[in-house]
Design an enzyme around this catalytic site. Structure first.
Site, PDB file in Angstrom:
ATOM      1  N   ASP A   1     121.446 106.978  71.084  1.00 31.38           N
ATOM      2  CA  ASP A   1     121.908 105.902  71.979  1.00 31.38           C
ATOM      3  C   ASP A   1     123.122 105.217  71.357  1.00 31.38           C
ATOM      4  O   ASP A   1     123.460 105.449  70.198  1.00 31.38           O
ATOM      5  CB  ASP A   1     120.765 104.899  72.216  1.00 31.38           C
ATOM      6  CG  ASP A   1     120.934 104.153  73.531  1.00 31.38           C
ATOM      7  OD1 ASP A   1     121.970 104.330  74.197  1.00 31.38           O
ATOM      8  OD2 ASP A   1     120.018 103.389  73.893  1.00 31.38           O
TER       9      ASP A   1
ATOM     10  N   HIS B   1     120.802 109.517  84.083  1.00 27.69           N
ATOM     11  CA  HIS B   1     120.961 108.101  83.700  1.00 27.69           C
ATOM     12  C   HIS B   1     122.410 107.729  83.381  1.00 27.69           C
ATOM     13  O   HIS B   1     122.915 106.713  83.865  1.00 27.69           O
ATOM     14  CB  HIS B   1     120.042 107.809  82.500  1.00 27.69           C
ATOM     15  CG  HIS B   1     120.152 106.433  81.963  1.00 27.69           C
ATOM     16  ND1 HIS B   1     119.901 105.307  82.714  1.00 27.69           N
ATOM     17  CD2 HIS B   1     120.505 105.978  80.725  1.00 27.69           C
ATOM     18  CE1 HIS B   1     120.076 104.226  81.965  1.00 27.69           C
ATOM     19  NE2 HIS B   1     120.449 104.598  80.753  1.00 27.69           N
TER      20      HIS B   1
HETATM   21  C1  HEM Z   1     123.538 105.183  78.192  1.00 31.99           C
HETATM   22  C2  HEM Z   1     118.777 105.284  77.277  1.00 31.99           C
HETATM   23  C3  HEM Z   1     118.219 101.161  79.776  1.00 31.99           C
HETATM   24  C4  HEM Z   1     122.863 101.322  81.056  1.00 31.99           C
HETATM   25  C5  HEM Z   1     122.299 105.542  77.703  1.00 31.99           C
HETATM   26  C6  HEM Z   1     122.031 106.688  76.854  1.00 31.99           C
HETATM   27  C7  HEM Z   1     120.704 106.701  76.596  1.00 31.99           C
HETATM   28  C8  HEM Z   1     120.124 105.582  77.275  1.00 31.99           C
HETATM   29  C9  HEM Z   1     119.952 107.712  75.752  1.00 31.99           C
HETATM   30  C10 HEM Z   1     123.069 107.693  76.368  1.00 31.99           C
HETATM   31  C11 HEM Z   1     123.734 107.257  75.092  1.00 31.99           C
HETATM   32  C12 HEM Z   1     125.006 106.499  75.291  1.00 31.99           C
HETATM   33  O1  HEM Z   1     125.870 106.896  76.078  1.00 31.99           O
HETATM   34  O2  HEM Z   1     125.147 105.479  74.626  1.00 31.99           O
HETATM   35  C13 HEM Z   1     118.217 104.167  77.881  1.00 31.99           C
HETATM   36  C14 HEM Z   1     116.821 103.832  77.834  1.00 31.99           C
HETATM   37  C15 HEM Z   1     116.671 102.665  78.532  1.00 31.99           C
HETATM   38  C16 HEM Z   1     117.969 102.280  79.024  1.00 31.99           C
HETATM   39  C17 HEM Z   1     115.743 104.660  77.143  1.00 31.99           C
HETATM   40  C18 HEM Z   1     115.434 101.850  78.783  1.00 31.99           C
HETATM   41  C19 HEM Z   1     114.393 101.834  77.975  1.00 31.99           C
HETATM   42  C20 HEM Z   1     119.429 100.860  80.379  1.00 31.99           C
HETATM   43  C21 HEM Z   1     119.654  99.749  81.262  1.00 31.99           C
HETATM   44  C22 HEM Z   1     120.964  99.815  81.639  1.00 31.99           C
HETATM   45  C23 HEM Z   1     121.553 100.952  80.969  1.00 31.99           C
HETATM   46  C24 HEM Z   1     118.617  98.700  81.678  1.00 31.99           C
HETATM   47  C25 HEM Z   1     121.721  98.916  82.591  1.00 31.99           C
HETATM   48  C26 HEM Z   1     121.214  98.465  83.735  1.00 31.99           C
HETATM   49  C27 HEM Z   1     123.445 102.339  80.351  1.00 31.99           C
HETATM   50  C28 HEM Z   1     124.873 102.604  80.333  1.00 31.99           C
HETATM   51  C29 HEM Z   1     125.064 103.710  79.524  1.00 31.99           C
HETATM   52  C30 HEM Z   1     123.744 104.113  79.039  1.00 31.99           C
HETATM   53  C31 HEM Z   1     125.953 101.805  81.057  1.00 31.99           C
HETATM   54  C32 HEM Z   1     126.388 104.383  79.172  1.00 31.99           C
HETATM   55  C33 HEM Z   1     126.788 105.404  80.203  1.00 31.99           C
HETATM   56  C34 HEM Z   1     128.152 105.987  79.874  1.00 31.99           C
HETATM   57  O3  HEM Z   1     129.079 105.209  79.684  1.00 31.99           O
HETATM   58  O4  HEM Z   1     128.258 107.208  79.804  1.00 31.99           O
HETATM   59  N1  HEM Z   1     121.110 104.892  77.957  1.00 31.99           N
HETATM   60  N2  HEM Z   1     118.876 103.224  78.619  1.00 31.99           N
HETATM   61  N3  HEM Z   1     120.588 101.567  80.223  1.00 31.99           N
HETATM   62  N4  HEM Z   1     122.808 103.256  79.555  1.00 31.99           N
HETATM   63 FE1  HEM Z   1     120.846 103.279  79.142  1.00 31.99          FE
END
Ligand code: HEM
Length: 493
Positions: free
Chosen positions: A215, A355
């Site tokens: 992450d 996601h």
């Molecule tokens: C990216 C997991 C909750 C927004 C990611 C990544 C993972 C991840 C593995 C990819 C790594 C990265 O690009 O940094 C999770 C998990 C969550 C969670 C397990 C809950 C337990 C959230 C929430 C939001 C969110 C609540 C917003 C409403 C984002 C965004 C990205 C991201 C904006 C970057 C996408 C990009 O720019 O490519 N998340 N996330 N995440 N997540 Fe989450």
């Protein structure tokens, strides 16, 4: 701008040079605290006048961006310094402290905030919970989220964010803060409501969230702050994160009106998100993708990668569709350099609902001339809870609470977190492709709502739909919206 901040500013910033005062901005916002552990210390304000007096003694503890950059340099220098006999590095003790206030907290302090133009912040997160799709009972004004009691009833007025290299460092900082505010003495201005601590996961899982995925890879780079802009999504104007800065505009594109004390502040969203890891793993194994030459385990890994849009290693599915390529992660020029363009109508490579695609659709929208700059958020956060136990693995069910202390910064919660959660993650029809036969479905990781389904999960036949379990793997148990003022704002108010 002070001499110190000038020294910290990039020598050759891309785009227009923006005079950010790094001594005025709380450190976690732009640079993120270096941390092994972090505590969110939520408090109520009992005595506003006394609190304001005591706050003066607290402000020197607040780490600014300039100070965090110095800490980061210390850590880098330290890595290269001679190690102890046996090859271990010397211990380096560092802590970071920031503070934010909920709207109820500002009101308690008598701070009139008509120019803190954010309806989500004004209402508080509990009032927003139904709109976010959080589980609960009742509807409208009678809706009560199924959250832990501490987060209900607008009783949280502020949060101290304390991060550091170890529990003793963080605990001793918390004792210092409690002493300043006289906690547990007759001279106390605050009451401690709840502390939640998180830790970076151990060993090879360091940097990975509990489902196992790396992450913190893709965060927007900020013009005037980040020195190197590798290929990937365009950097954002500082006003996307900081109030009163270039890019902090209203819906008509005009600069938002902010009072002087609000400038360089940011809104922090905190979400207490529990994760059902054994259940997630069971789903992957039960629905393992059958592709020629893939074992059951490899098929499960591929399905997981397609749900997230990245492999557990962090490699983007858009660049490594059928087989993990961990080398991509070590290349700053590659790890974020993808656009979701090649297979817009097919989802053969990456499902529309993955996601990272739902939460940052990149060229899915931008190729149609729709800017998503205002929807970018700076994510921080840390994992909480233990590793999955043998018993949980055996029984394939969660026994011990674990998850993510999700935190993100933005200059507008309505445009940032709230929009991403409500209009993208929870919206089955997003992204809205004209020619697409399939409904993209919910974000399988954070999307909330009834009849959760996913299309495009199977590269053999992207039109196939897969029902997601009625009980989501990510369960919100609380949260709050905070305003994290500048140092000037803290001193003036
Ligand atoms: C990216 C997991 C909750 C927004 C990611 C990544 C993972 C991840 C593995 C990819 C790594 C990265 O690009 O940094 C999770 C998990 C969550 C969670 C397990 C809950 C337990 C959230 C929430 C939001 C969110 C609540 C917003 C409403 C984002 C965004 C990205 C991201 C904006 C970057 C996408 C990009 O720019 O490519 N998340 N996330 N995440 N997540 Fe989450």
């Amino acid at each position: 701008m002070s001499d110190q901040a000038k020294q910290q500013s990039p020598a050759k910033a891309p785009g227009p040079v923006i005079d950010l005062d790094l001594n005025n901005i709380q450190g976690d916002i732009l640079s993120g605290f270096p941390k092994k552990t972090e505590t969110n210390y939520f408090f109520g304000i009992d005595n506003p006048d006394l609190f304001k007096q005591q706050l003066k003694n607290f402000i020197p503890l607040v780490k600014t961006v300039a100070q965090v950059l110095k800490d980061r340099k210390k850590i880098d220098d330290h890595k290269n310094a001679p190690h102890l006999p046996g090859g271990k590095p010397h211990l380096i003790k560092l802590a970071g402290v920031n503070v934010g206030f909920s709207h109820a907290g500002l009101a308690k302090l008598g701070i009139v905030d008509t120019n803190l133009l954010d309806t989500a912040f004004l209402g508080g997160q509990a009032a927003d919970a139904e709109g976010l799709g959080d589980p609960g009972s009742g509807t409208g004004p009678t809706f009560v989220p199924d959250w832990d009691a501490a987060f209900k009833g607008n009783q949280i007025h502020g949060s101290f964010l304390v991060a550091g290299d170890s529990h003793p460092t963080v605990d001793s900082k918390i004792r210092e803060i409690e002493k300043i505010f006289g906690v547990n003495t007759p001279k106390s201005s605050i009451c401690h409501i709840l502390s939640i601590s998180g830790d970076v996961r151990p060993g090879v899982e360091s940097g990975h969230e509990h489902f196992g995925f790396l992450d913190g890879i893709s965060n927007p780079l900020v013009i005037g702050f980040d020195q190197k802009i590798p290929p990937g999504p365009a950097p954002v104007h500082p006003g996307i994160v900081l109030l009163g800065r270039d890019g902090d505009n209203d819906s008509t594109g005009k600069p938002n009106v902010r009072d002087d004390w609000m400038v360089d502040g940011s809104f922090l969203v905190f979400r207490y998100l529990h994760q059902k890891v054994p259940e997630f793993n069971k789903f992957l194994s039960d629905n393992s993708l059958q592709l020629p030459g893939l074992s059951k385990k490899e098929g499960a890994d591929l399905l997981g990668a397609r749900l997230v849009g990245r492999w557990q290693s962090g490699a983007p599915v858009d660049l490594a569709p059928f087989e993990d390529d961990p080398d991509l992660v070590d290349h700053p020029d590659k790890v974020n350099s993808f656009e979701f363009t090649a297979e817009r109508d097919f989802q053969k490579i990456c499902p529309f609902a993955a996601h990272v695609r739902k939460t940052n659709p990149r060229a899915d929208l931008e190729a149609n001339g729709i800017s998503i700059e205002t929807k970018r958020i700076l994510r921080r956060g840390i994992q909480f809870g233990p590793e999955v136990s043998k018993q949980e693995q055996r029984e394939q069910r969660t026994i011990f609470a674990r998850g993510l202390l999700f935190q993100c910064y933005q200059s507008s919660i309505v445009n940032g977190f709230q929009f991403i959660q409500k209009s993208w993650a929870n919206n089955v029809n997003f992204p809205p492709f004209q020619k697409t036969p399939q409904v993209p479905g919910f974000d399988p990781i954070i999307g909330q709502g009834a009849n959760r389904k996913l299309s495009g999960y199977d590269p053999n036949d992207p039109s196939k739909e897969l029902a997601l379990p009625a009980d989501p793997w990510v369960v919100p148990r609380g949260g709050e919206y905070f305003f994290v003022p500048s140092i000037k704002g803290l001193n003036e108010k």
